[in-house]
Write a protein that holds these residues in place. Structure first.
Motif, PDB file in Angstrom:
ATOM      1  N   TYR A 185      48.172  20.220  47.349  1.00 44.96           N
ATOM      2  CA  TYR A 185      47.936  21.657  47.419  1.00 44.96           C
ATOM      3  C   TYR A 185      49.151  22.391  46.873  1.00 44.96           C
ATOM      4  O   TYR A 185      50.216  21.798  46.644  1.00 44.96           O
ATOM      5  CB  TYR A 185      47.666  22.092  48.866  1.00 44.96           C
ATOM      6  CG  TYR A 185      48.800  21.785  49.826  1.00 44.96           C
ATOM      7  CD1 TYR A 185      49.719  22.768  50.199  1.00 44.96           C
ATOM      8  CD2 TYR A 185      48.964  20.509  50.350  1.00 44.96           C
ATOM      9  CE1 TYR A 185      50.756  22.484  51.067  1.00 44.96           C
ATOM     10  CE2 TYR A 185      49.998  20.218  51.215  1.00 44.96           C
ATOM     11  CZ  TYR A 185      50.892  21.203  51.570  1.00 44.96           C
ATOM     12  OH  TYR A 185      51.929  20.913  52.421  1.00 44.96           O
ATOM     13  N   HIS A 202      43.405  19.799  59.165  1.00 42.24           N
ATOM     14  CA  HIS A 202      42.231  19.393  59.947  1.00 42.24           C
ATOM     15  C   HIS A 202      41.116  19.010  58.976  1.00 42.24           C
ATOM     16  O   HIS A 202      40.923  19.667  57.951  1.00 42.24           O
ATOM     17  CB  HIS A 202      41.757  20.524  60.856  1.00 42.24           C
ATOM     18  CG  HIS A 202      40.679  20.114  61.797  1.00 42.24           C
ATOM     19  ND1 HIS A 202      40.928  19.466  62.985  1.00 42.24           N
ATOM     20  CD2 HIS A 202      39.332  20.247  61.719  1.00 42.24           C
ATOM     21  CE1 HIS A 202      39.791  19.218  63.598  1.00 42.24           C
ATOM     22  NE2 HIS A 202      38.792  19.681  62.853  1.00 42.24           N
ATOM     23  N   ALA A 203      40.418  17.919  59.298  1.00 44.14           N
ATOM     24  CA  ALA A 203      39.300  17.465  58.470  1.00 44.14           C
ATOM     25  C   ALA A 203      38.147  17.052  59.367  1.00 44.14           C
ATOM     26  O   ALA A 203      38.346  16.318  60.348  1.00 44.14           O
ATOM     27  CB  ALA A 203      39.726  16.309  57.576  1.00 44.14           C
ATOM     28  N   ARG A 244      35.080  18.080  55.196  1.00 43.93           N
ATOM     29  CA  ARG A 244      35.604  19.411  54.891  1.00 43.93           C
ATOM     30  C   ARG A 244      37.052  19.450  55.386  1.00 43.93           C
ATOM     31  O   ARG A 244      37.314  19.331  56.575  1.00 43.93           O
ATOM     32  CB  ARG A 244      34.778  20.496  55.570  1.00 43.93           C
ATOM     33  CG  ARG A 244      35.197  21.920  55.222  1.00 43.93           C
ATOM     34  CD  ARG A 244      34.202  22.911  55.828  1.00 43.93           C
ATOM     35  NE  ARG A 244      34.476  24.276  55.412  1.00 43.93           N
ATOM     36  CZ  ARG A 244      35.226  25.131  56.110  1.00 43.93           C
ATOM     37  NH1 ARG A 244      35.785  24.738  57.263  1.00 43.93           N
ATOM     38  NH2 ARG A 244      35.420  26.362  55.684  1.00 43.93           N
ATOM     39  N   ARG A 246      40.648  21.366  55.869  1.00 42.18           N
ATOM     40  CA  ARG A 246      41.176  22.719  56.019  1.00 42.18           C
ATOM     41  C   ARG A 246      42.695  22.662  56.223  1.00 42.18           C
ATOM     42  O   ARG A 246      43.186  21.961  57.101  1.00 42.18           O
ATOM     43  CB  ARG A 246      40.530  23.417  57.215  1.00 42.18           C
ATOM     44  CG  ARG A 246      41.008  24.874  57.390  1.00 42.18           C
ATOM     45  CD  ARG A 246      40.278  25.577  58.527  1.00 42.18           C
ATOM     46  NE  ARG A 246      40.719  25.103  59.840  1.00 42.18           N
ATOM     47  CZ  ARG A 246      40.017  24.326  60.642  1.00 42.18           C
ATOM     48  NH1 ARG A 246      38.816  23.904  60.270  1.00 42.18           N
ATOM     49  NH2 ARG A 246      40.480  23.953  61.823  1.00 42.18           N
ATOM     50  N   THR A 248      46.097  25.003  56.984  1.00 40.40           N
ATOM     51  CA  THR A 248      46.556  26.286  57.504  1.00 40.40           C
ATOM     52  C   THR A 248      48.076  26.327  57.420  1.00 40.40           C
ATOM     53  O   THR A 248      48.751  25.476  58.005  1.00 40.40           O
ATOM     54  CB  THR A 248      46.104  26.490  58.960  1.00 40.40           C
ATOM     55  OG1 THR A 248      44.672  26.394  59.033  1.00 40.40           O
ATOM     56  CG2 THR A 248      46.541  27.854  59.468  1.00 40.40           C
ATOM     57  N   THR A 258      44.898  30.176  54.850  1.00 38.72           N
ATOM     58  CA  THR A 258      44.047  29.002  55.038  1.00 38.72           C
ATOM     59  C   THR A 258      43.270  28.727  53.755  1.00 38.72           C
ATOM     60  O   THR A 258      42.822  29.653  53.077  1.00 38.72           O
ATOM     61  CB  THR A 258      43.060  29.219  56.196  1.00 38.72           C
ATOM     62  OG1 THR A 258      43.791  29.455  57.399  1.00 38.72           O
ATOM     63  CG2 THR A 258      42.172  28.001  56.404  1.00 38.72           C
ATOM     64  N   ALA A 259      43.126  27.445  53.441  1.00 38.64           N
ATOM     65  CA  ALA A 259      42.318  27.037  52.290  1.00 38.64           C
ATOM     66  C   ALA A 259      41.568  25.766  52.663  1.00 38.64           C
ATOM     67  O   ALA A 259      42.053  24.956  53.465  1.00 38.64           O
ATOM     68  CB  ALA A 259      43.186  26.813  51.059  1.00 38.64           C
ATOM     69  N   THR A 260      40.372  25.592  52.087  1.00 30.63           N
ATOM     70  CA  THR A 260      39.541  24.430  52.393  1.00 30.63           C
ATOM     71  C   THR A 260      39.111  23.720  51.114  1.00 30.63           C
ATOM     72  O   THR A 260      39.169  24.288  50.017  1.00 30.63           O
ATOM     73  CB  THR A 260      38.285  24.834  53.187  1.00 30.63           C
ATOM     74  OG1 THR A 260      37.505  25.742  52.391  1.00 30.63           O
ATOM     75  CG2 THR A 260      38.665  25.502  54.498  1.00 30.63           C
ATOM     76  N   GLU A 262      35.982  20.612  49.958  1.00 32.35           N
ATOM     77  CA  GLU A 262      34.917  19.680  50.305  1.00 32.35           C
ATOM     78  C   GLU A 262      35.110  18.405  49.504  1.00 32.35           C
ATOM     79  O   GLU A 262      35.405  18.437  48.311  1.00 32.35           O
ATOM     80  CB  GLU A 262      33.546  20.288  49.986  1.00 32.35           C
ATOM     81  CG  GLU A 262      33.274  21.634  50.644  1.00 32.35           C
ATOM     82  CD  GLU A 262      33.013  21.505  52.140  1.00 32.35           C
ATOM     83  OE1 GLU A 262      32.699  20.371  52.586  1.00 32.35           O
ATOM     84  OE2 GLU A 262      33.106  22.522  52.849  1.00 32.35           O
TER      85      GLU A 262
END
Length: 326
Positions: A185, A202-203, A244, A246, A248, A258-260, A262
């Protein structure tokens, strides 16, 4: 406020016997430190504050405790750390690009970006420098460094410049990618203050959480306008799942972003194994069906004797069974 320097220091290099220097002596070889200036003696960095368009003055001290003269090259650079600075990180940006030293060209005194200083044995040399804050400098923190290179190594003195104005901390996390056993990232400081961010990961998979890491400080100091790419190790991702992810990121001043992303995990080894298990199950079901079908078939007309005279033989049986497979 900038640290005011005596007029003599502002005009050029000052040499002092090392035995009389009030600053700390390096354990081995030469060293460079912020110049002592009364109450500022022993300060860990050069601190200055000035509005856009102003020129600030300060100095660094080169200490040579050795028995031989030493030549050291000074230059402004990106923010470094006290100690060795890796190659490639010393490109002048931000406050580092605003640092200049007093040099000579064509017989005239002029500002230079780099300066070579010869320090006699057992001597401290105080070298003045200026920080010219551009007219369009944004409010906030502008870190930089004075690098000193000599004797086969490079040392740094941090420069912490602040331009007055509203402090606007802002940070974004972008371009999240998952693959190769890691989560990649980018962090971008879009504010006017230096940020030291923390990260939580977190996933969630189809059947529940796959990864849950609480906030922890990242090993970066993000100056205004800087973008950096980081990688989070994920050594044991699932072999077959849809997730998914995420991220933070938080920092002082209420900063939160925050970004996510898939991602689908597909292991061809797992797929091949599942396919083999399914084929084995179908084969077992077919074999059971075949035995039951053969056991429930009773004797029909002409079953006692086949047309060719063979006792009990039933022509066409294999064809019939084969045709029954759907």
């Amino acid at each position: 406020m900038p640290y005011a320097l005596p007029a003599a220091r502002a005009l050029g290099l000052t040499l002092v016997l090392l035995g009389a220097a009030p600053t700390a002596r390096a354990a081995e070889g030469w060293s460079v430190v912020p110049a002592a200036d009364g109450a500022a003696d022993g300060r860990p960095a050069v601190y200055a504050e000035g509005a856009p368009g102003t020129v600030l003055q300060d100095a660094v001290s080169l200490l040579n405790p050795g028995a031989r003269p030493l030549t050291v090259r000074l230059r402004g650079a990106a923010d470094g750390t006290l100690g060795s600075v890796p190659a490639g990180r010393d490109r002048p940006v931000d406050a580092g690009a605003w640092i200049a030293f007093a040099g000579h060209a064509d017989g005239r005194r002029t500002a230079v970006r780099e300066l070579s200083v010869r320090v006699p044995a057992h001597t401290r040399a105080d070298v003045p420098f200026t920080i010219a804050v551009p007219a369009g400098a944004a409010p906030g923190d502008h870190p930089g460094a004075v690098l000193a290179s000599g004797g086969g190594r490079t040392e740094a003195v941090r420069v912490r410049l602040r331009v007055p104005g509203p402090a606007l901390p802002a940070l974004t996390v972008e371009h999240v990618r998952v693959g190769g056993g890691r989560i990649s990232y980018e962090l971008v400081n879009r504010g006017t203050t230096v940020l030291r961010p923390s990260l939580a990961v977190h996933a969630d998979g189809v059947l529940g959480p796959l990864l849950d890491r609480g906030p922890r400080a990242l090993p970066v100091e993000l100056r205004p306008g800087r973008r950096v790419t980081l990688h989070e190790v994920w050594a044991d991702p699932p072999a077959l799942d849809s997730a998914r992810v995420r991220l933070t990121v938080t920092a002082a001043g209420g900063v939160r972003s925050t970004a996510t992303a898939e991602v689908r995990f597909v292991s061809w080894t797992a797929v091949a194994g599942a396919g083999g298990a399914l084929a084995a199950l179908l084969g077992a079901v077919f074999a059971l069906w075949r035995r039951r079908r053969a056991g429930t078939r009773g004797p029909g007309r002409g079953a006692g004797r086949a047309p060719d005279g063979g006792a009990g033989e039933r022509p066409g049986t294999e064809v019939e069974l084969t045709g029954a497979v759907v």
